[in-house]
Write a protein that holds these residues in place. Structure first.
Motif, PDB file in Angstrom:
ATOM      1  N   LYS A  37     -12.990  -4.159  -4.883  1.00  0.00           N
ATOM      2  CA  LYS A  37     -12.461  -4.804  -3.776  1.00  0.00           C
ATOM      3  C   LYS A  37     -12.075  -6.063  -4.016  1.00  0.00           C
ATOM      4  N   PRO A  38     -11.009  -6.721  -3.312  1.00  0.00           N
ATOM      5  CA  PRO A  38     -10.334  -5.889  -2.206  1.00  0.00           C
ATOM      6  C   PRO A  38      -9.299  -5.086  -2.439  1.00  0.00           C
ATOM      7  N   ASP A  39      -8.794  -4.552  -1.746  1.00  0.00           N
ATOM      8  CA  ASP A  39      -7.488  -3.885  -2.078  1.00  0.00           C
ATOM      9  C   ASP A  39      -6.584  -4.578  -1.866  1.00  0.00           C
TER      10      ASP A  39
END
Length: 361
Positions: free
Chosen positions: A132-134
Motif C-alpha cells: 500500500k498504497p496503490d
C-alpha cells in the motif's frame, strides 16, 4: 502446451579469464519467463510474466503449463506473475510463494500469495500481502522474494516509476523492502514495528526497483541490487532499518538527462557496494556456493537485461574487487540467475521466446 520445447542443446563459449563454460538449453519458447525454482525430486518450476506456471522434469521434459488463478492479477508492461519461492518445508507441505502485480492500470501494486503444489497442480492460492498504497502505471514492481532462517521472508517493492519520493515515506510501502511472516504479517521484531505512523512491514527503505535479492546462509548477509534511472544501478548490502538513499542520493540521472539529486551519497544513508553506469538493468542474482565452479565460490552473479550479459562479482571485505562480464556472445537479455542443487548455474532469458539455460564447466 506443445509450444514449449525441451532440447538440452549445448554450446561451448570462449574461455573467460576465470573459467571455460558450456551452455545447455534445457527449455525454449517460454513466454517472458521471470523466475525459476528447483523441485526437491528434480525438475523445475518457471513463472512466466504473462501469467503461467510451467513445470519441467529434471530432463527438461514439459510436464504442465497452468494459467495461475491469482486474484486481480494485472498483466501489463512490467507487471504480471513475477517471483516464485518454495517454502523451507516444501518437501512436506508443498507450500510456495508467488509475487505478482495486482489491480488495474489506474490502481495497482505488488502482491504476494501462498499456494500448494502437489501432483503437478497448484491449489489453495491465498493472497497474504498487498503493498500500500496503490499507484497508477505499470512499472517498477520489484517482486523478488528471499527466505530468512527464522522463516520470515523479504519481498522487494519498486517505486512505481512516477512515485519515487514515496521511497522516503515510512508510511508507504512504495520503494521499500518488507519483511513478512509466512502468513503475510509484520514480524514483531521488524525495525519500525513500534513507531506510530510507520508501516510495520518495512525492513529497509530508499529503493528504486529491486529485482535481485539473496540471503547467504554462510555469512548471514543479505545482498540486493536495484535498477538506477539512466545509470546508477546499485549493489547493496542490506541491514534492517537502513535507508539506501533513493531518490536523495543516486549516481544516475533522469532519462531526459536532468539531474535527480546533487548527491551521490548522503549522511545517514547507505552507500552502495557497487554501481553500474551506464545501466546494465540488473534482474536476477545468486551468490554461488556450488561445487562445479570452485574458483567462483562466494562470488555474486547478476543477470542483466539491457546489458545482455551475466556479471560475476568478487567481494573482499564487502567491496567489489573484480568484475567479469560473461555470456555477451549470447546476445540475450537475461532475466534470472540461480544456483542449482547440482552446482550448475541456471539462467532465464527474457522475451516471448525465452529459454532456460544451464551453465557447466
Amino acid at each position: 502446451m506443445t509450444r514449449l520445447l525441451a532440447c538440452f542443446l549445448s554450446i561451448s563459449l570462449p574461455v573467460y579469464a576465470s573459467q571455460s563454460i558450456q551452455v545447455e538449453t534445457v527449455a525454449s519458447d517460454l513466454d517472458f519467463p521471470w523466475s525459476l525454482a528447483f523441485l526437491p525430486e528434480g525438475g523445475y518450476l518457471v513463472t512466466e510474466r504473462t501469467g503461467s506456471l510451467v513445470s519441467f522434469s529434471a530432463a527438461g521434459e514439459l510436464l504442465s503449463r497452468h494459467s495461475v488463478a491469482l486474484p486481480k492479477i494485472f498483466v501489463a508492461a512490467q507487471g504480471g506473475l513475477l517471483d516464485i519461492k518454495l517454502a523451507k518445508d516444501f518437501s512436506q507441505s508443498g507450500r510456495l510463494f508467488l509475487s505478482y502485480s495486482c489491480g488495474n492500470i489506474h490502481a495497482n501494486s505488488t502482491c504476494l500469495a501462498s499456494a500448494q503444489w502437489a501432483a503437478g497442480e497448484l491449489t489453495a492460492i491465498r493472497p497474504i500481502f498487498h503493498a500500500k498504497p496503490d499507484r497508477q502505471g505499470a512499472a517498477h514492481y520489484g517482486g523478488r522474494i528471499a527466505l530468512l532462517p527464522d522463516n520470515s521472508l523479504l519481498l522487494t517493492l519498486g517505486d512505481g516509476f512516477d512515485f519515487r519520493e514515496q521511497a522516503q515515506n515510512k508510511a508507504s510501502h512504495i520503494g521499500k523492502i518488507v519483511r513478512l511472516t509466512e502468513d503475510g504479517a509484520a514480524p514483531t521484531d521488524n525495525p519500525f514495528v513500534e513507531q506510530p505512523g510507520v508501516a510495520a512491514e518495512i525492513f529497509t527503505l530508499g529503493h528504486r526497483n529491486v529485482q535481485g535479492i539473496f540471503y547467504d546462509e554462510v555469512t548471514n548477509k543479505i545482498y540486493s541490487h536495484e535498477h538506477g534511472p539512466k545509470g546508477g544501478d546499485e549493489l547493496n548490502l542490506l541491514e534492517a532499518g537502513k535507508n539506501y538513499g533513493w531518490p536523495v542520493a543516486t549516481y544516475g540521472v533522469d532519462y531526459t538527462g536532468a539531474r535527480i539529486s546533487p548527491f551521490t551519497e548522503f549522511a545517514g544513508m547507505q552507500a552502495p557496494l557497487h554501481v553500474w553506469t551506464p545501466s546494465i538493468a540488473p534482474a536476477g542474482m545468486t551468490l554461488y556456493r556450488g561445487e562445479l565452479f570452485p574458483k567462483w565460490h562466494g562470488n555474486i552473479f547478476v543477470s542483466a537485461l539491457a546489458g545482455k550479459a551475466l556479471h560475476r562479482l568478487v567481494l573482499e571485505n564487502d567491496k567489489v574487487v573484480t568484475e567479469e562480464v560473461l555470456l555477451k556472445e549470447l546476445g540475450s537479455r537475461i532475466r534470472d540467475v540461480r544456483t542449482g542443487p547440482d552446482g550448475a548455474i541456471y539462467l532465464l532469458t527474457d522475451g516471448a521466446n525465452g529459454q532456460l539455460l544451464r551453465l557447466t564447466p
